[in-house]
Design an enzyme around this catalytic site. Structure first.
Site, PDB file in Angstrom:
ATOM      1  N   HIS A   1       0.873  -1.182   0.000  1.00  0.00           N
ATOM      2  CA  HIS A   1       0.000   0.000   0.000  1.00  0.00           C
ATOM      3  C   HIS A   1       0.904   1.224   0.000  1.00  0.00           C
ATOM      4  O   HIS A   1       1.448   1.609   1.035  1.00  0.00           O
ATOM      5  CB  HIS A   1      -0.826   0.062   1.301  1.00  0.00           C
ATOM      6  CG  HIS A   1      -1.944  -0.930   1.393  1.00  0.00           C
ATOM      7  ND1 HIS A   1      -2.875  -1.105   0.391  1.00  0.00           N
ATOM      8  CD2 HIS A   1      -2.319  -1.765   2.388  1.00  0.00           C
ATOM      9  CE1 HIS A   1      -3.753  -2.024   0.770  1.00  0.00           C
ATOM     10  NE2 HIS A   1      -3.436  -2.445   1.975  1.00  0.00           N
ATOM     11  N   VAL A   2       1.085   1.840  -1.146  1.00  0.00           N
ATOM     12  CA  VAL A   2       1.959   3.021  -1.203  1.00  0.00           C
ATOM     13  C   VAL A   2       1.594   3.828  -2.456  1.00  0.00           C
ATOM     14  O   VAL A   2       1.084   3.270  -3.432  1.00  0.00           O
ATOM     15  CB  VAL A   2       3.459   2.596  -1.214  1.00  0.00           C
ATOM     16  CG1 VAL A   2       3.852   1.904  -2.511  1.00  0.00           C
ATOM     17  CG2 VAL A   2       4.384   3.777  -0.923  1.00  0.00           C
TER      18      VAL A   2
END
Length: 331
Positions: free
Chosen positions: A122-123
């Site tokens: 998640h980035v």
């Protein structure tokens, strides 16, 4: 996360404006044909995989877009297609926007993986080439923005979410029972800050996932204002110029076909693995505590998500263009 059926029956609303009429494959085909664009559709021009300089997939996954299911699919395909699968560890606090030096550390770490590999985290979209590193194969998934925030709203209130969080981080305080019991419709109608979604707001607290565009726009300050034209344009540009494929949760059939055609080294056999083992996969993260939300409430919320909806439609249209280009006789 939600199964494919989660979005299958969410047809576009008739009052959505013209660029959103391109809501399904048939519409896209007719639109491209009527505007003479069908002739100029070329799979090679829609294929950013060929621009990648190393066989590593960077899947900077958006939360609540069926990516748990997708990760299970990637794990199974790793065995079949002979690549290694890596995912980031669960964080106490997901930090998706990183300072430049953290971005560089992340990019260098990904580049140190054995090739071929898939890396999932998640980035925000991270530009590897600005650190003098080879460009990976960028892949992601999107979902109808309003369905996605409803999913998130109930996900963080689901009993098992807290059981899992407490197991991982025992000192976390338990949430207020009144907050847990509050339903989405009441939250919207009472103008609760959690469900107000004010325009151009920059910060609504930790773990706020209203900005799907943020995952494509990047780490910069200019990507923060909610539902803003600037964030939308940057996100669209990244999708068009950097991403091999951005799949759509509501249409996994087309998504998997396009992934197989455009990123075959990793996704060969994806459709058969998914659909033959779908019963196993679809139970992952399915939230049975999520009550239905009325269309009236969804429409109220949609008014504040215009640019986010436009971005979702843009991704969908691009996916359909990619699909249609592969169905044409080679020119």
């Amino acid at each position: 996360m939600a199964s494919t059926s989660a979005g299958a029956n969410q047809s576009q609303h008739p009052h959505h404006h013209h660029h959103e009429l391109i809501g399904n494959l048939h519409h896209t085909y007719n639109y491209l044909k009527s505007t003479g664009q069908m002739h100029s559709l070329k799979a090679t021009e829609l294929n950013n995989t060929r621009r990648a300089e190393i066989p590593i997939i960077f899947f900077n996954r958006v939360p609540k877009v069926g990516s748990q299911t997708f990760m299970e699919l990637l794990r199974r395909l790793a065995v079949r297609n002979d690549y290694t699968f890596h995912r980031d560890v669960v964080q106490r606090l997901e930090v998706i926007r990183l300072a430049p030096e953290r971005q560089q550390e992340l990019a260098e770490m990904v580049m140190d993986l054995p090739v071929p590999s898939v890396y999932v985290k998640h980035v925000c979209y991270t530009n590897f080439t600005r650190f003098g590193l080879p460009m990976p194969i960028y892949v992601n998934m999107v979902r109808d923005p309003v369905e996605r925030i409803i999913s998130w709203y109930y996900y963080v209130r689901a009993p098992w979410y807290y059981v899992e969080r407490k197991q991982a981080f025992p000192d976390l305080p338990l949430p207020d029972p009144r907050w847990l019991k509050k339903d989405f419709e009441t939250c919207v109608l009472q103008g609760d800050p959690e469900c107000t979604y004010s325009q151009n707001a920059v910060h609504e607290g930790i773990g706020d996932h209203r900005r799907q565009t943020l995952f494509f726009c990047g780490h910069g300050e200019e990507c923060l204002p909610f539902n803003s034209a600037g964030a939308l344009e940057r996100a669209k540009y990244a999708v068009e110029s950097q991403y091999a494929v951005v799949g759509v949760l509501e249409d996994l059939n087309t998504t998997l076909t396009v992934l197989e055609k455009y990123v075959p080294r990793f996704f060969t056999g994806a459709s058969s693995v998914y659909f033959n083992e779908v019963n196993v996969l679809q139970k992952i993260n399915k939230n049975s505590f999520k009550p239905p939300v009325s269309e009236e409430i969804k429409d109220l919320v949609r008014r504040n998500f215009t640019k986010e909806i436009e971005f979702y439609q843009f991704c969908k249209q691009r996916l359909y263009k990619q699909y249609l280009a592969t169905q044409l006789p080679l020119k």
